[in-house]
Design a protein around this motif. Structure first.
Motif, PDB file in Angstrom:
ATOM      1  N   ASP A 277      28.190  -9.883  65.115  1.00 53.34           N
ATOM      2  CA  ASP A 277      27.904  -9.756  63.681  1.00 53.34           C
ATOM      3  C   ASP A 277      28.744 -10.734  62.872  1.00 53.34           C
ATOM      4  OD1 ASP A 277      30.445  -8.645  63.357  1.00 53.34           O
ATOM      5  OD2 ASP A 277      29.720  -6.600  63.030  1.00 53.34           O
TER       6      ASP A 277
ATOM      7  N   VAL B 167      27.646  -6.646  68.937  1.00 59.56           N
ATOM      8  CA  VAL B 167      26.688  -5.591  68.585  1.00 59.56           C
ATOM      9  C   VAL B 167      25.444  -5.726  69.455  1.00 59.56           C
ATOM     10  CG1 VAL B 167      27.431  -5.371  66.168  1.00 59.56           C
ATOM     11  CG2 VAL B 167      25.667  -7.010  66.754  1.00 59.56           C
TER      12      VAL B 167
ATOM     13  N   THR C  52      21.583  -5.677  69.269  1.00 57.16           N
ATOM     14  CA  THR C  52      20.571  -5.875  68.240  1.00 57.16           C
ATOM     15  C   THR C  52      19.202  -5.572  68.828  1.00 57.16           C
ATOM     16  OG1 THR C  52      21.951  -7.613  67.294  1.00 57.16           O
ATOM     17  CG2 THR C  52      19.640  -7.579  66.629  1.00 57.16           C
TER      18      THR C  52
END
Length: 179
Positions: free
Chosen positions: A152, A158, A160
């Motif tokens: 991010d 992260v 996604t």
């Protein structure tokens, strides 16, 4: 290695220019590739249709496994990899090899193998490459993958959501594990 990387950063990017038909004979790699292809075709011609199919399926299984390993979707030990290539992705093959392969990984391997077959069928049918085929292939290839690893804006890793059959909408910056 750092010197090479620094040098590569100074080389400006430009698109690869294709060889003209007149350049190909002067390129020894193409001549060697042509000889290899002719020998492979001669070898295949001597095989039965069933043996040709078995060889093609083994090649597709190998490429499917390598695709997922390259994309870090799974990690399969070498012994199990060889067994899967030789015999297939079925649960009984995995159990007989005393391997560890969850159902999702097995499904991913099948999706990748089927997608590779889709490319072979595409080429054999003489279809023209189109944006539609690329998105169709992406959807088939990634159908078992729900997310992809990203970073991010604050530099945090992260997961996604992966949109199957869609073009990227965010920039892609690849970073090696050593930074």
């Amino acid at each position: 290695c750092l010197t090479i990387m620094a040098e590569l950063r100074r080389i400006p990017w430009h698109p690869i220019t294709p060889l003209t038909p007149g350049d190909a004979p002067a390129n020894g790699s193409f001549a060697a590739l042509g000889a290899l292809r002719a020998e492979w075709e001669r070898y295949l011609d001597d095989l039965s249709a069933a043996d040709q199919t078995r060889i093609r399926q083994r090649s597709l299984r190998r490429l499917a496994i390598e695709t997922g390993i390259l994309e870090r979707l799974y990690d399969i030990d070498w012994g199990l990899t060889l067994t899967l290539i030789a015999e297939g992705f079925t649960r009984d093959v995995v159990e007989r090899a005393a391997g560890h392969l969850d159902d999702r990984t097995r499904s991913t391997l099948e999706a990748q193998r089927e997608s590779l077959q889709m490319v072979l069928d595409f080429v054999a049918s003489g279809r023209k490459l189109s944006a539609g085929f690329v998105t169709e292939l992406h959807a088939a290839l990634t159908r078992t993958q729900l997310t992809y690893a990203a970073v991010d804006a604050l530099g945090r890793p992260v997961d996604t959501p992966l949109e199957h059959g869609k073009w990227k909408t965010h920039p892609n910056h690849v970073e090696r594990s050593d930074g």
